[in-house]
Design an enzyme around this catalytic site. Structure first.
Site, short mmCIF file in Angstrom:
data_model
loop_
_atom_site.label_atom_id
_atom_site.label_comp_id
_atom_site.label_asym_id
_atom_site.label_seq_id
_atom_site.Cartn_x
_atom_site.Cartn_y
_atom_site.Cartn_z
N SER A 1 0.86 -1.17 0.00
CA SER A 1 0.00 0.00 0.00
C SER A 1 0.90 1.22 0.00
O SER A 1 2.12 1.10 0.13
CB SER A 1 -0.90 0.01 1.24
OG SER A 1 -0.12 0.31 2.38
N LYS A 2 0.26 2.38 -0.14
CA LYS A 2 1.06 3.60 -0.22
C LYS A 2 1.98 3.73 0.99
O LYS A 2 3.10 4.19 0.89
CB LYS A 2 0.16 4.82 -0.35
CG LYS A 2 -0.31 5.00 -1.78
CD LYS A 2 -1.17 6.21 -1.96
CE LYS A 2 -1.97 6.04 -3.25
NZ LYS A 2 -3.03 6.98 -3.42
N ARG A 3 1.44 3.30 2.14
CA ARG A 3 2.25 3.45 3.34
C ARG A 3 3.26 2.31 3.51
O ARG A 3 4.18 2.40 4.28
CB ARG A 3 1.35 3.54 4.57
CG ARG A 3 1.03 4.98 4.94
CD ARG A 3 -0.05 5.04 5.99
NE ARG A 3 -1.29 4.45 5.50
CZ ARG A 3 -2.00 3.52 6.14
NH1 ARG A 3 -1.61 3.09 7.29
NH2 ARG A 3 -3.11 3.06 5.62
N ARG A 4 3.03 1.20 2.81
CA ARG A 4 3.90 0.05 3.01
C ARG A 4 4.61 -0.35 1.72
O ARG A 4 4.24 -1.30 1.05
CB ARG A 4 3.12 -1.18 3.45
CG ARG A 4 2.00 -0.96 4.36
CD ARG A 4 1.33 -2.28 4.64
NE ARG A 4 1.16 -2.42 6.05
CZ ARG A 4 2.05 -2.97 6.85
NH1 ARG A 4 3.16 -3.49 6.39
NH2 ARG A 4 1.82 -3.04 8.14
#
Ligand code: GLU
Length: 460
Positions: A243-246
């Site tokens: 994901s964008k954060r990961r």
């Protein structure tokens, strides 16, 4: 039947790796069958869609070489068409206006949860024979909802996952047009897939829960259904969804990071699909093989080391004349202008590089001053070797400037000084390239001008 596939990214961020992979599968499937591949920009989430994202998506598709036959088609330019279909549905009784306020909907869901039920719209504005609807409230803009069949199963034979069945009791009358008149994803996607004659839809499996609604809307419209293939997510190296954060980075970040588009396509293709044991193949080969079978049912795991390995193979195989402009672009970002030596520099160093950035790191030593670490200088450039370095500089001052003559000069100095190759080569590499590990010394030196080598040897 002509196969028609599409990729339909939402311009609310960069082109995700997962979307790039789905685009590749959709593209390859269309190309395999001599069909058409369409790019559609799903920009109905007006608050989150940006022109910058659109441009990044287009740039990513271009970089990957995923050419489309139609598009980009923008959903926000098709509002008239959605309105027309909604009018038909309202007239046919397959859609209806709902005047529930957000507060009412919250209360409804609250009560359902309190009773331990799944929170679903209760159909209070859904017309039925003999049913008296609530009075239309003043000043409330309605949404339009789809009359989802209340009972029965929705079943489809998924191209990736096999048969999937979801019961209509699990889903409710979804909103197809918001209060502002903009259609929602599940509705616009059906009108578009219908109008654009989509025969096969590959997309991420996060959409499986949307598919029964879409199939029901297709049926309500009397439109032919495409075949669906839901591709599993890509997991990050930590086993969590990318994901964008990961760890999810944009496709263009790989361009910047020195990856070749053909390596990226090869890696993405293998991430969730296989053709026997083939690891390295061109997109032409993939098109020849990709018939929608052998897609993996389980999530794929991102493997940065594997991608780097694939990229390294492509760099090794790429003709130097084609590699050089890519490295020149990387050098230009550092303010370095390359010259006609660059293809030969690529030839000499590409075997040891996983990316064009790494290749630019080597090439930079030919165009800008280098600085060896103190540790390398202390270890390799000691007092004992200075006379030999000076002798080499003397020889190099007059030899014909080519690899063979430079090799002969080095050999002569080794003989005269009674030392072995590493004793001289290591310090010379440290002085010339800033590191003791380089390809063969004569080849490296020959790529510099004589003046530059004499200047660098003086730093001893
Ligand atoms: N706009 C949707 C997305 O980006 C497309 C889904 C679909 O392919 O139907 O996830």
């Amino acid at each position: 039947m002509t196969v028609r596939t599409r990729i339909a990214p939402s311009p609310t961020g960069f082109l995700h790796l997962g979307t790039a992979r789905t685009a590749l599968y959709s593209w390859a499937y269309a190309r395999h069958h001599g069909g058409k591949f369409v790019l559609r920009i799903e920009d109905t989430d007006v608050a989150r869609s940006t022109q910058a994202s659109v441009e990044q998506i287009l740039a990513s598709m271009h970089w990957l070489g995923l050419d489309y036959d139609e598009g980009p088609i923008y959903q926000m330019q098709r509002l008239e068409r959605y309105r027309e279909v909604v009018e038909q549905m309202l007239a046919a009784g397959t859609a209806y206006r709902c005047y529930c306020t957000p507060t009412e909907l919250d209360e409804m869901k609250e009560a359902q949860r309190a009773r331990g039920e799944k929170a679903l719209y209760d159909g209070r504005w859904r017309p039925a024979p003999g049913k008296v609807l609530p009075p239309v409230p003043e000043g409330v803009a309605p949404v339009i909802r789809f009359c989802n069949p209340p009972e029965g199963d929705v079943t489809w034979d998924d191209l990736v996952k096999g048969p999937i069945t979801i019961n209509n009791r699990e889903i409710d009358d979804l909103i197809i047009v918001r209060t502002d008149g903009v259609p929602t994803y599940n509705f616009a996607v059906v009108v578009d897939d219908w109008d654009m004659g989509m025969t096969h839809v590959f997309r991420g499996d996060e959409h499986i829960n949307n598919t029964p609604w879409q199939i029901n809307i297709f049926r309500a419209l009397g439109a032919p259904l495409p075949q669906y293939g839901h591709v599993p997510v890509i997991l990050g190296e930590d086993g969590q969804k990318l994901s964008k954060r990961r760890g999810a980075v944009s496709v263009t970040a790989y361009d910047e990071g020195g990856y070749l588009p053909e390596a990226m396509l090869n890696y993405l293709a293998r991430l969730g699909w296989s053709h026997g044991d083939d690891e390295l193949f061109s997109s032409e080969q993939m098109v020849g093989w990709f018939d929608g079978s052998h897609l993996s049912k389980s999530p794929a795991q991102w493997d940065a080391a594997k991608l780097a390995w694939v990229n390294a193979q492509y760099i090794k195989a790429k003709p130097d004349a084609e590699l050089a402009p890519l490295v020149a672009t990387q050098l230009a970002k550092r303010g370095i202008t390359a010259d006609e030596r660059l293809p030969a520099i690529c030839a000499l160093f590409k075997d040891r590089c996983e990316t064009t950035v790494a290749l630019a790191d080597w090439a930079a030593a030919f165009y800008a001053d280098v600085k060896a670490s103190e540790a390398d200088r202390t270890q390799h450039v000691g007092d004992g070797i200075r006379p030999a370095i000076a002798a080499l500089a003397d020889k190099l001052a007059t030899v014909t400037w080519d690899k063979a003559s430079i090799a002969a000069a080095i050999k002569e100095v080794l003989g005269a000084q009674g030392i072995k190759m590493p004793a001289l080569a290591m310090p010379v590499r440290v002085l010339v390239m800033g590191t003791p590990q380089t390809p063969s010394l004569d080849a490296v030196l020959a790529l510099f001008s004589r003046e530059e080598i004499l200047k660098r040897l003086q730093e001893a």
